[in-house]
Design an enzyme around this catalytic site. Structure first.
Site, PDB file in Angstrom:
ATOM      1  N   ASP A 222       9.131 -11.994  33.983  1.00 26.29           N
ATOM      2  CA  ASP A 222       8.700 -12.069  35.374  1.00 26.29           C
ATOM      3  C   ASP A 222       7.768 -10.905  35.733  1.00 26.29           C
ATOM      4  O   ASP A 222       8.058  -9.749  35.407  1.00 26.29           O
ATOM      5  CB  ASP A 222       9.981 -11.994  36.232  1.00 26.29           C
ATOM      6  CG  ASP A 222       9.748 -12.230  37.697  1.00 26.29           C
ATOM      7  OD1 ASP A 222       9.237 -13.304  38.034  1.00 26.29           O
ATOM      8  OD2 ASP A 222      10.074 -11.336  38.500  1.00 26.29           O
ATOM      9  N   GLU A 289       4.444 -13.594  32.742  1.00 27.11           N
ATOM     10  CA  GLU A 289       3.798 -14.018  33.999  1.00 27.11           C
ATOM     11  C   GLU A 289       2.847 -12.909  34.428  1.00 27.11           C
ATOM     12  O   GLU A 289       3.276 -11.803  34.740  1.00 27.11           O
ATOM     13  CB  GLU A 289       4.837 -14.240  35.096  1.00 27.11           C
ATOM     14  CG  GLU A 289       4.187 -14.719  36.384  1.00 27.11           C
ATOM     15  CD  GLU A 289       4.974 -14.394  37.655  1.00 27.11           C
ATOM     16  OE1 GLU A 289       4.839 -15.119  38.637  1.00 27.11           O
ATOM     17  OE2 GLU A 289       5.717 -13.393  37.670  1.00 27.11           O
TER      18      GLU A 289
HETATM   19  C1  GLC Z   1       7.652 -13.957  40.176  1.00 31.92           C
HETATM   20  C2  GLC Z   1       8.461 -15.219  40.381  1.00 31.92           C
HETATM   21  C3  GLC Z   1       8.686 -15.418  41.848  1.00 31.92           C
HETATM   22  C4  GLC Z   1       9.452 -14.219  42.374  1.00 31.92           C
HETATM   23  C5  GLC Z   1       8.721 -12.917  42.065  1.00 31.92           C
HETATM   24  C6  GLC Z   1       9.601 -11.716  42.290  1.00 31.92           C
HETATM   25  O1  GLC Z   1       6.374 -14.066  40.661  1.00 31.92           O
HETATM   26  O2  GLC Z   1       7.803 -16.318  39.798  1.00 31.92           O
HETATM   27  O3  GLC Z   1       9.380 -16.610  42.120  1.00 31.92           O
HETATM   28  O4  GLC Z   1       9.620 -14.333  43.767  1.00 31.92           O
HETATM   29  O5  GLC Z   1       8.316 -12.855  40.717  1.00 31.92           O
HETATM   30  O6  GLC Z   1      10.557 -11.615  41.263  1.00 31.92           O
END
Ligand code: GLC
Length: 571
Positions: A222, A289
């Protein structure tokens, strides 16, 4: 191919092919709204396990499971993205035993399982944060604290600097008990871990090892660029000093996208690989991500490329199309990806739980154009992510006032998966489901789309099956040809196969002569004559050199149990 020859006017058969890595098709499950097995209105792990044969029937090879960690209920918990215990399964999803069973059964179907992993922050109710607030030994610096800037006035000191959260608010919140500010890039309930410290990194990596021990094959990491910060807490510069104090105008030189993250990921890679090897397992697959870059959040792909030696793959924003691209948009995009990921490692994703659904973003487009973009994403090197329900072409749901759950308005793409015509579209037998199901979604249910007609589900299965059968798509080099508008010709070349994918990016029929843009060896391999003209209809596509007639067969890589309702042979 050199940097300047990514989009070329005439393709010669390459002397040396650059094989691409990872070309997985990853299905993202948002467990909360996938399938409720115990009738409490909330999706759960046994529900996911029950539906594994369905997932396998799509032809995907990997599942990414959004977080199931223990986290507070309500907006502060961010549906698992604010964990209070990264090793515990939230009871609303089931037990650790349920998790292990899910992994076991997924493996039996040939599916790999990636667990989501919240890397950079925890909940403010995490015991570690509470100990940090209290200044306990070994915990005081686990999170990022700053006393603030004294301003010589009564009341709170000034904020440490100009850093902003993703919601454009100060990234610092004062904690009365500690008498200091703490850093958070998202909600105040998500304090940032101090990952500049190696002991904190090790603790995080130890939590990941725990999940490897439970059998997972890898992780979706994440919010990777938020991992580290400048220890000097310098102000971020403004991109245009006249343009205001919005996040979009800030260059994240100090608050995030730091070089230490590259080092941290290297340590993570090495430690996890060792751990997996000691257990006789393959190195875990790491999917990052990376949707925030340095320039006010823009250009995340450049940041993602810095991680490519440690991560198998990263997704950024590039294929989150919001409008139908021009042929130049597409060629530029592919060239840009190739420049940053010359041997693959980019994950194409058309949608996920954070954004409006692909179908709704592209609502103005004719269905053929939407399908064409899906096919195109399939023909690019790299992984491909499919978000639950996108295979059904689900739209964003209208969430009636008062029923919203998310603090950022992301509920519309998180509404329950549609299975049948029954209550809550077969998602849950409960009186009330986590989020309501729009009427339209009942018509889009799996049950209605299963037959042999050309439904969205049928299309997705055939498309994925087709991709999985093309060696050139899975590992081949890519050559993008600068053909006359509106054509986008893409060649994928591997030692086993040459594949030509032609896309007509317009609403008019178009004609193209392949011999005008490729050499004889390609023409020979593709069985195309010198005079051959190819006509393609509006928003159309054609593939030459495919292993089976394009989209006509459905080879599955994963065995689906005979007699299962998702056994394609039974359809
Ligand atoms: C990422 C996740 C999202 C979350 C954020 C904070 O972007 O995909 O859903 O709110 O991180 O952890």
């Amino acid at each position: 191919m050199g940097q300047d020859s990514i989009v070329i006017p005439f393709a010669r058969y390459p002397e040396r092919l650059i094989p691409r890595r990872s070309a997985r098709v990853i299905y993202q499950v948002y467990p909360l709204t996938f399938y409720d097995s115990n009738g409490d209105g909330i999706g759960d792990l046994p529900g996911v396990t029950e539906k594994l044969p369905y997932i396998a029937s799509l032809g995907v090879d990997t599942i990414w499971l959004s977080p199931i960690f223990l986290s507070p209920d309500g907006p502060d918990g961010d549906n698992g993205y604010a964990p209070t215990d990264r090793r515990a399964v939230d009871a609303k999803f089931g037990t650790l035993g349920d998790f292990r069973r899910l992994v076991r059964e997924a493996h039996a179907l040939g599916l790999m399982v990636l667990s989501d992993f919240v890397l950079c922050h925890t909940s403010d109710r995490h015991p570690g944060f509470l100990k940090s607030v209290a200044g306990e030994t070994h915990f005081a610096d686990r999170y990022v604290w700053h006393p603030g800037i004294p301003n010589g006035e009564p009341g709170l000191p000034r904020l440490p600097n100009n850093w902003l959260t993703v919601h454009n608010r100060p990234a610092w919140t004062w904690h009365q008990d500690r008498g200091a500010f703490y850093l958070h890039h998202f909600l105040a309930s998500q304090p940032a871990l101090n990952l500049n410290r190696e002991d904190v990194q090790d603790a995080v990596i130890a939590d990941m090892k725990f999940w490897i021990d439970q059998g997972v094959d890898g992780f979706r990491l994440d919010a990777v660029p938020f991992a580290n910060h400048d220890p000097g807490f310098a102000d971020n510069p403004w991109i245009d000093p006249q343009a205001g104090t919005q996040r979009e105008n800030q260059r994240f030189a100090y608050s995030m996208c730091q070089p230490q993250t590259v080092e941290f990921l290297k340590r993570m890679r090495a430690q996890l690989d060792d751990h997996a090897a000691a257990r006789g397992q393959s190195p875990p697959l790491l999917l990052g991500e990376v949707i925030d870059g340095r320039e006010g959040g823009k250009k995340p792909t450049e940041v993602a490329a810095e991680y490519r030696n440690s991560l198998d793959s990263c997704y950024s924003f590039l294929t989150f199309w919001r409008r139908y691209p021009t042929s130049w948009d597409l060629k530029d995009m592919i060239a840009y990806i190739e420049r940053h990921f010359p041997d693959g490692g980019h994950c194409h994703t058309l949608g996920n739980h954070d954004f409006s659904r692909f179908r709704s973003r592209m609502a103005d487009l004719p269905p053929a154009a939407r399908r064409q973009l899906r096919i195109l994403a399939c023909c690019l090197p790299g992984d491909l992510c499919l978000y639950q329900g996108d295979e059904l072409d689900l739209t964003d749901a209208d969430i009636p006032a008062g029923l919203e759950k998310d603090w950022m308005g992301r509920d519309p793409s998180r509404s329950p998966m549609s299975w049948t015509n029954e209550r809550h579209a077969g998602f849950s037998a409960a009186e009330k489901s986590y989020l309501p199901v729009p009427d339209w979604h009942y018509f889009m249910a799996v049950e209605h789309q299963k037959g042999g007609f050309d439904s969205a589900l049928d299309f997705t299965r055939r498309l994925i099956g087709w991709r999985q059968a093309q060696p050139a798509l899975l590992a081949g080099d890519i050559i993008v040809i600068e053909a006359p508008e509106p054509m986008v010709p893409i060649l994928r070349v591997s030692p086993e196969q040459t594949l030509l994918c032609l896309f007509n990016i317009s609403n008019e029929p178009a004609v193209i002569t392949p011999s005008h843009f490729m050499d004889r060896r390609f023409l020979h391999e593709l069985r195309l004559g010198i005079d051959k003209k190819v006509e393609i209809g509006p928003y159309g596509h054609l593939a030459f050199g495919a292993r089976e007639p394009a989209y006509a067969t459905r080879p599955l890589r994963t065995p689906v149990p005979q007699g299962s309702p998702y056994d394609l042979a039974a359809e």
